[in-house]
Write an enzyme that holds these catalytic residues in place. Structure first.
Site, PDB file in Angstrom:
ATOM      1  N   THR A 195       0.827  -1.204   0.000  1.00 38.61           N
ATOM      2  CA  THR A 195       0.000   0.000   0.000  1.00 38.61           C
ATOM      3  C   THR A 195       0.861   1.253   0.000  1.00 38.61           C
ATOM      4  O   THR A 195       0.530   2.242  -0.647  1.00 38.61           O
ATOM      5  CB  THR A 195      -0.958   0.002   1.214  1.00 38.61           C
ATOM      6  OG1 THR A 195      -1.814  -1.155   1.132  1.00 38.61           O
ATOM      7  CG2 THR A 195      -1.826   1.255   1.241  1.00 38.61           C
ATOM      8  N   CYS A 243      13.344 -15.164  11.330  1.00 40.58           N
ATOM      9  CA  CYS A 243      14.784 -15.287  11.046  1.00 40.58           C
ATOM     10  C   CYS A 243      15.390 -14.078  10.352  1.00 40.58           C
ATOM     11  O   CYS A 243      16.607 -14.010  10.191  1.00 40.58           O
ATOM     12  CB  CYS A 243      15.046 -16.537  10.206  1.00 40.58           C
ATOM     13  SG  CYS A 243      14.443 -16.416   8.506  1.00 40.58           S
ATOM     14  N   CYS A 282       9.264 -16.079   5.920  1.00 32.41           N
ATOM     15  CA  CYS A 282       9.959 -16.573   4.736  1.00 32.41           C
ATOM     16  C   CYS A 282       9.470 -17.992   4.432  1.00 32.41           C
ATOM     17  O   CYS A 282       8.700 -18.585   5.199  1.00 32.41           O
ATOM     18  CB  CYS A 282      11.472 -16.565   4.956  1.00 32.41           C
ATOM     19  SG  CYS A 282      12.037 -17.785   6.175  1.00 32.41           S
ATOM     20  N   GLU A 331      -5.604  -3.506  -2.010  1.00 30.90           N
ATOM     21  CA  GLU A 331      -6.031  -4.819  -1.521  1.00 30.90           C
ATOM     22  C   GLU A 331      -6.894  -5.540  -2.560  1.00 30.90           C
ATOM     23  O   GLU A 331      -8.025  -5.935  -2.319  1.00 30.90           O
ATOM     24  CB  GLU A 331      -6.781  -4.684  -0.180  1.00 30.90           C
ATOM     25  CG  GLU A 331      -6.046  -3.904   0.886  1.00 30.90           C
ATOM     26  CD  GLU A 331      -4.781  -4.599   1.402  1.00 30.90           C
ATOM     27  OE1 GLU A 331      -4.439  -5.705   0.914  1.00 30.90           O
ATOM     28  OE2 GLU A 331      -4.122  -4.035   2.295  1.00 30.90           O
TER      29      GLU A 331
END
Length: 200
Positions: A25, A151, A180, A92
Site C-alpha cells: 500500500t 529469522c 519466509c 487490496e
C-alpha cells in the site's frame, strides 16, 4: 520504459504484489501521489470489507494515507470512475471478486493507467486467483518483500496467527506475521506448531 514516460492516452496495468507488511500500500500511495503531482486526475478504490484503519482512505501500515472510495464489488469501479480520470488505484485487490480482472482490463483499454496492490498468496500459501491473473496480464509488476519475523530473511508469506480457516480474514499485527519460505507454516494453525517454527 519508465512509468512516467509511457505514451499519453495509452492504458496499462501495474500490479504491486507481496505478503503482509511488505509495503504494498505504501508503494501504491507513492505512485498515486506522484501522479497527482504530475497533474493527473486520480481516483482510488478499496473494498468495503477493508475497514482496518479508515473507512474512506487507503492506509499503509506506516500510516501513509490517501482518500479512497468504498466499493462492494469490482464492477462498482466502472460505475464510479469519472470519464476524465487518468489514473485508477485499487488497494487490496485480493479482497475483490474475480471480476476485478475484467474491470482493470477495460479501464486500461480505455487508455487509463491502472495500479493494483494486493496479496498474491493467501494464508495457506496458495495464489489468489484474481491477483494471479492480473500478474499474468499486467504490463508492469512489482514484487515487494517483507522481513521474516522469525529469522530476518526476505518474507513473501503471510503467517496467520489465529485458528480461523476463512480465506479472507481482515487484520494486521496480532493476526498475521511476515514469514519466509522456511519459517512459514501453512496449515494447521496451532499455537504449538507456530511456537516450534519460531524456535527453529
Amino acid at each position: 520504459m519508465s512509468l512516467e514516460r509511457h505514451p499519453h492516452h495509452t492504458g496499462w496495468i501495474e500490479v504491486i504484489a507481496g505478503g503482509m507488511f511488505s509495503g504494498k500500500t505504501e508503494t501504491l500511495i507513492n505512485r498515486l501521489r506522484r501522479a497527482q503531482i504530475a497533474k493527473r486526475k486520480v481516483q482510488i478504490f478499496k473494498s468495503r470489507i477493508d475497514n482496518r484503519y479508515a473507512e474512506y482512505h487507503i492506509v499503509s501500515h506506516s500510516r501513509l494515507q490517501l482518500e479512497a472510495q468504498n466499493t462492494d464489488c469490482a464492477e462498482d469501479i466502472l460505475r464510479l470512475v469519472d470519464p476524465d480520470t487518468e489514473v485508477v488505484g485499487v488497494d487490496e485487490g485480493h479482497f475483490f471478486d474475480f471480476g476485478l480482472v475484467k474491470v482493470c482490463g477495460q479501464l486500461a483499454d480505455d487508455g487509463r493507467r491502472v495500479i493494483v496492490a494486493g496479496l498474491d498468496l493467501d494464508y495457506q500459501g496458495k495464489p489468489f486467483e484474481q491477483m494471479a491473473h492480473l500478474l499474468a496480464v499486467a504490463e508492469y509488476i512489482t514484487k515487494v518483500q517483507a522481513i521474516c519475523i522469525v529469522c530476518g530473511a526476505p518474507a513473501n508469506f503471510s503467517q496467520r496467527l489465529v485458528a480461523d480457516e476463512s480465506r479472507l480474514v481482515v487484520g494486521a499485527e496480532g493476526l498475521y506475521e511476515a514469514r519466509c519460505r522456511r519459517c512459514f507454516v501453512p496449515h494447521p494453525i496451532e499455537k504449538e506448531v507456530l511456537a516450534e517454527a519460531t524456535a527453529r
